[in-house]
Design a protein around this motif. Structure first.
Motif, PDB file in Angstrom:
ATOM      1  N   THR A 132       0.892  -1.307  -0.066  1.00  6.85           N
ATOM      2  CA  THR A 132       0.101   0.120  -0.101  1.00  6.85           C
ATOM      3  C   THR A 132       0.864   1.030  -0.139  1.00  6.85           C
ATOM      4  OG1 THR A 132      -1.849  -1.248   1.185  1.00  6.85           O
ATOM      5  CG2 THR A 132      -1.857   1.191   1.179  1.00  6.85           C
ATOM      6  N   ILE A 133       0.751   2.095  -0.881  1.00  9.26           N
ATOM      7  CA  ILE A 133       1.596   3.235  -1.100  1.00  9.26           C
ATOM      8  C   ILE A 133       0.534   4.565  -0.819  1.00  9.26           C
ATOM      9  CG2 ILE A 133       2.887   4.737  -2.636  1.00  9.26           C
ATOM     10  CD1 ILE A 133       2.178   1.015  -3.719  1.00  9.26           C
ATOM     11  N   PRO A 134       1.092   5.302   0.406  1.00  8.11           N
ATOM     12  CA  PRO A 134       0.188   6.527   0.751  1.00  8.11           C
ATOM     13  C   PRO A 134       0.457   7.648  -0.232  1.00  8.11           C
ATOM     14  CG  PRO A 134       1.963   6.177   2.308  1.00  8.11           C
ATOM     15  CD  PRO A 134       1.798   4.990   1.303  1.00  8.11           C
ATOM     16  N   VAL A 135      -0.513   8.299  -0.731  1.00  7.01           N
ATOM     17  CA  VAL A 135      -0.268   9.469  -1.624  1.00  7.01           C
ATOM     18  C   VAL A 135      -0.988  10.735  -1.066  1.00  7.01           C
ATOM     19  CG1 VAL A 135      -0.722  10.349  -4.076  1.00  7.01           C
ATOM     20  CG2 VAL A 135       0.009   7.977  -3.676  1.00  7.01           C
ATOM     21  N   GLU A 136      -0.230  11.820  -1.030  1.00  4.92           N
ATOM     22  CA  GLU A 136      -0.874  12.765  -0.356  1.00  4.92           C
ATOM     23  C   GLU A 136      -1.046  14.120  -1.466  1.00  4.92           C
ATOM     24  OE1 GLU A 136       0.030  14.503   3.808  1.00  4.92           O
ATOM     25  OE2 GLU A 136       1.850  13.697   3.249  1.00  4.92           O
ATOM     26  N   LEU A 137      -2.026  14.678  -1.367  1.00  2.79           N
ATOM     27  CA  LEU A 137      -2.566  15.691  -2.556  1.00  2.79           C
ATOM     28  C   LEU A 137      -3.369  16.651  -1.743  1.00  2.79           C
ATOM     29  CD1 LEU A 137      -2.400  17.200  -5.258  1.00  2.79           C
ATOM     30  CD2 LEU A 137      -4.267  15.470  -6.002  1.00  2.79           C
ATOM     31  N   GLY A 138      -2.908  17.863  -1.609  1.00  3.09           N
ATOM     32  CA  GLY A 138      -3.905  18.845  -1.078  1.00  3.09           C
ATOM     33  C   GLY A 138      -4.137  18.509   0.340  1.00  3.09           C
ATOM     34  N   GLY A 139      -3.481  18.012   1.333  1.00  2.00           N
ATOM     35  CA  GLY A 139      -3.670  17.499   2.498  1.00  2.00           C
ATOM     36  C   GLY A 139      -4.497  16.332   2.535  1.00  2.00           C
ATOM     37  N   VAL A 140      -4.962  15.651   1.698  1.00  2.00           N
ATOM     38  CA  VAL A 140      -5.666  14.782   1.823  1.00  2.00           C
ATOM     39  C   VAL A 140      -4.663  13.270   1.251  1.00  2.00           C
ATOM     40  CG1 VAL A 140      -7.866  13.158   0.970  1.00  2.00           C
ATOM     41  CG2 VAL A 140      -7.719  15.947   1.140  1.00  2.00           C
ATOM     42  N   THR A 141      -4.686  12.288   1.994  1.00  2.00           N
ATOM     43  CA  THR A 141      -4.261  11.116   1.907  1.00  2.00           C
ATOM     44  C   THR A 141      -4.736   9.957   1.391  1.00  2.00           C
ATOM     45  OG1 THR A 141      -2.535  11.582   3.604  1.00  2.00           O
ATOM     46  CG2 THR A 141      -2.486   9.296   3.072  1.00  2.00           C
ATOM     47  N   THR A 142      -4.499   9.303   0.370  1.00  2.00           N
ATOM     48  CA  THR A 142      -5.205   8.299  -0.369  1.00  2.00           C
ATOM     49  C   THR A 142      -4.106   7.193  -0.622  1.00  2.00           C
ATOM     50  OG1 THR A 142      -4.612   9.278  -2.632  1.00  2.00           O
ATOM     51  CG2 THR A 142      -6.778   9.518  -1.698  1.00  2.00           C
ATOM     52  N   PHE A 143      -4.807   5.939  -0.915  1.00  2.00           N
ATOM     53  CA  PHE A 143      -3.788   4.993  -0.958  1.00  2.00           C
ATOM     54  C   PHE A 143      -3.781   4.191  -2.295  1.00  2.00           C
ATOM     55  CE2 PHE A 143      -5.169   5.489   3.299  1.00  2.00           C
ATOM     56  CZ  PHE A 143      -4.243   5.705   4.181  1.00  2.00           C
ATOM     57  N   VAL A 144      -2.446   3.784  -2.604  1.00  2.00           N
ATOM     58  CA  VAL A 144      -2.800   3.098  -4.063  1.00  2.00           C
ATOM     59  C   VAL A 144      -2.013   1.850  -3.866  1.00  2.00           C
ATOM     60  CG1 VAL A 144      -1.677   3.168  -6.249  1.00  2.00           C
ATOM     61  CG2 VAL A 144      -2.308   5.369  -5.350  1.00  2.00           C
ATOM     62  N   GLN A 145      -2.607   0.879  -4.459  1.00  2.00           N
ATOM     63  CA  GLN A 145      -2.094  -0.568  -4.303  1.00  2.00           C
ATOM     64  C   GLN A 145      -0.844  -1.017  -5.303  1.00  2.00           C
ATOM     65  OE1 GLN A 145      -3.747  -0.804  -1.053  1.00  2.00           O
ATOM     66  NE2 GLN A 145      -2.978  -2.934  -1.765  1.00  2.00           N
ATOM     67  N   ARG A 146       0.170  -1.313  -5.029  1.00  2.00           N
ATOM     68  CA  ARG A 146       1.138  -1.799  -5.980  1.00  2.00           C
ATOM     69  C   ARG A 146       0.575  -2.365  -7.112  1.00  2.00           C
ATOM     70  NH1 ARG A 146       4.840  -5.173  -3.414  1.00  2.00           N
ATOM     71  NH2 ARG A 146       3.545  -6.892  -4.409  1.00  2.00           N
ATOM     72  N   SER A 147      -0.354  -3.270  -6.746  1.00  2.00           N
ATOM     73  CA  SER A 147      -1.012  -4.266  -7.893  1.00  2.00           C
ATOM     74  C   SER A 147      -1.506  -3.584  -8.922  1.00  2.00           C
ATOM     75  CB  SER A 147      -1.783  -5.429  -7.237  1.00  2.00           C
ATOM     76  OG  SER A 147      -2.861  -4.829  -6.553  1.00  2.00           O
ATOM     77  N   ASP A 148      -2.063  -2.253  -8.505  1.00  2.00           N
ATOM     78  CA  ASP A 148      -2.865  -1.536  -9.664  1.00  2.00           C
ATOM     79  C   ASP A 148      -2.024  -0.677 -10.330  1.00  2.00           C
ATOM     80  OD1 ASP A 148      -5.340  -2.398  -8.757  1.00  2.00           O
ATOM     81  OD2 ASP A 148      -5.584  -0.867  -7.082  1.00  2.00           O
ATOM     82  N   ILE A 149      -0.596  -0.612 -10.283  1.00  2.00           N
ATOM     83  CA  ILE A 149       0.320   0.207 -10.906  1.00  2.00           C
ATOM     84  C   ILE A 149       0.775  -0.532 -12.098  1.00  2.00           C
ATOM     85  CG2 ILE A 149       2.453   1.326 -10.779  1.00  2.00           C
ATOM     86  CD1 ILE A 149       1.961   1.659  -8.041  1.00  2.00           C
ATOM     87  N   ILE A 150       0.683   0.088 -13.154  1.00  2.00           N
ATOM     88  CA  ILE A 150       1.155  -0.745 -14.601  1.00  2.00           C
ATOM     89  C   ILE A 150       2.596  -0.087 -15.019  1.00  2.00           C
ATOM     90  CG2 ILE A 150      -1.221  -1.353 -15.239  1.00  2.00           C
ATOM     91  CD1 ILE A 150      -1.294   0.944 -17.073  1.00  2.00           C
ATOM     92  N   TYR A 151       2.731   1.154 -14.913  1.00  2.00           N
ATOM     93  CA  TYR A 151       4.072   1.609 -15.095  1.00  2.00           C
ATOM     94  C   TYR A 151       4.476   2.952 -14.347  1.00  2.00           C
ATOM     95  CZ  TYR A 151       2.326   5.461 -18.215  1.00  2.00           C
ATOM     96  OH  TYR A 151       1.784   6.396 -18.802  1.00  2.00           O
TER      97      TYR A 151
END
Length: 243
Positions: free
Chosen positions: A133-152
């Protein structure tokens, strides 16, 4: 040991108190949940003392992310509110401290951490987690991206842009770091600025002497330097039929 709190006076006080305890070898600090994850990525910690009410990634969310680690650090919550005690139990916190912190109560928390560490049953080395799980911050909001969803992934200076099938996210991690971390799960460099997930590659073809990969309809050029390695890695994937 890592101490996490978005309020600097509280962070500095807790770090100082812990540094006075002879049972504590090292104290590092982080001013947010996202900073804590970056600090743990750089060096692991046996225990994390963290506030609960923090902007972005709060303490409970941080604990849930840490629960996915192959070697999960102990969690001690330090908060001004009693209402989160049940939630703390659900994420298997070692202790729960109420601010303002009394020195004797903090010493007891350290004792519990040490006891839990010494009495933990021996285990075999943990297998790598199936996903990350990769935390991503944008505008003070943290969302989570799964590595398995990343294509490149594409390099952008000291940052990397993660591309999924529906969005892209910028994180402060170098492409080289991601290449080393994700090599075992099928990511390979095809260009000095591009990393691809091999399971996401649907086609490899040669155009005018240059190799091109296709991922979800997106065409990416492979540098001559990386073409041979890419083909060898693709051939080792079971059940793959590439054009």
């Amino acid at each position: 040991m890592l101490v996490v709190d978005d309020e600097m006076p509280a962070l500095n006080e807790l770090a100082w108190l812990l540094s006075q305890d002879d049972r504590v070898a090292e104290v590092r600090t982080a001013a947010s949940g996202a900073d804590a994850l970056r600090a743990l990525d750089a060096a692991s910690a046996d225990v994390v003392f963290c506030d609960i009410s923090m902007p972005g990634l709060d303490g409970l969310e941080l604990a849930r992310v840490l629960g996915r680690f192959a070697e999960r650090p102990q969690i001690v919550f330090v908060t001004a509110f009693e209402k989160h005690a049940v939630d703390a139990f659900e994420v298997s916190a070692t202790d729960y401290l109420i601010k303002p912190i009394r020195e004797e109560r903090l010493a007891e928390a350290v004792r519990r951490v040490v006891t839990a560490r010494h009495t933990a049953a021996p285990t075999t080395p943990a297998a790598p987690p199936e996903d990350e799980t990769i935390p991503v911050e944008l505008g003070g909001v943290t969302t989570f991206v799964q590595r398995s969803d990343i294509i490149y992934v594409q390099a952008q200076g000291d940052y990397a842009r993660l591309h999924t099938r529906s969005a892209s996210h910028l994180i402060r991690v170098s492409l080289t770091t991601l290449e080393e971390r994700w090599a075992s799960v099928g990511f390979v460099r095809i260009h000095r600025s591009t990393l691809v997930s091999l399971p996401a590659v649907t086609q490899v073809r040669t155009e005018r002497g240059r190799c091109v990969v296709v991922l979800d309809g997106i065409e990416l050029q492979v540098s001559r330097r990386h073409t041979r390695e890419l083909r060898e890695r693709l051939l080792r994937l079971p059940g793959q039929d590439r054009g």
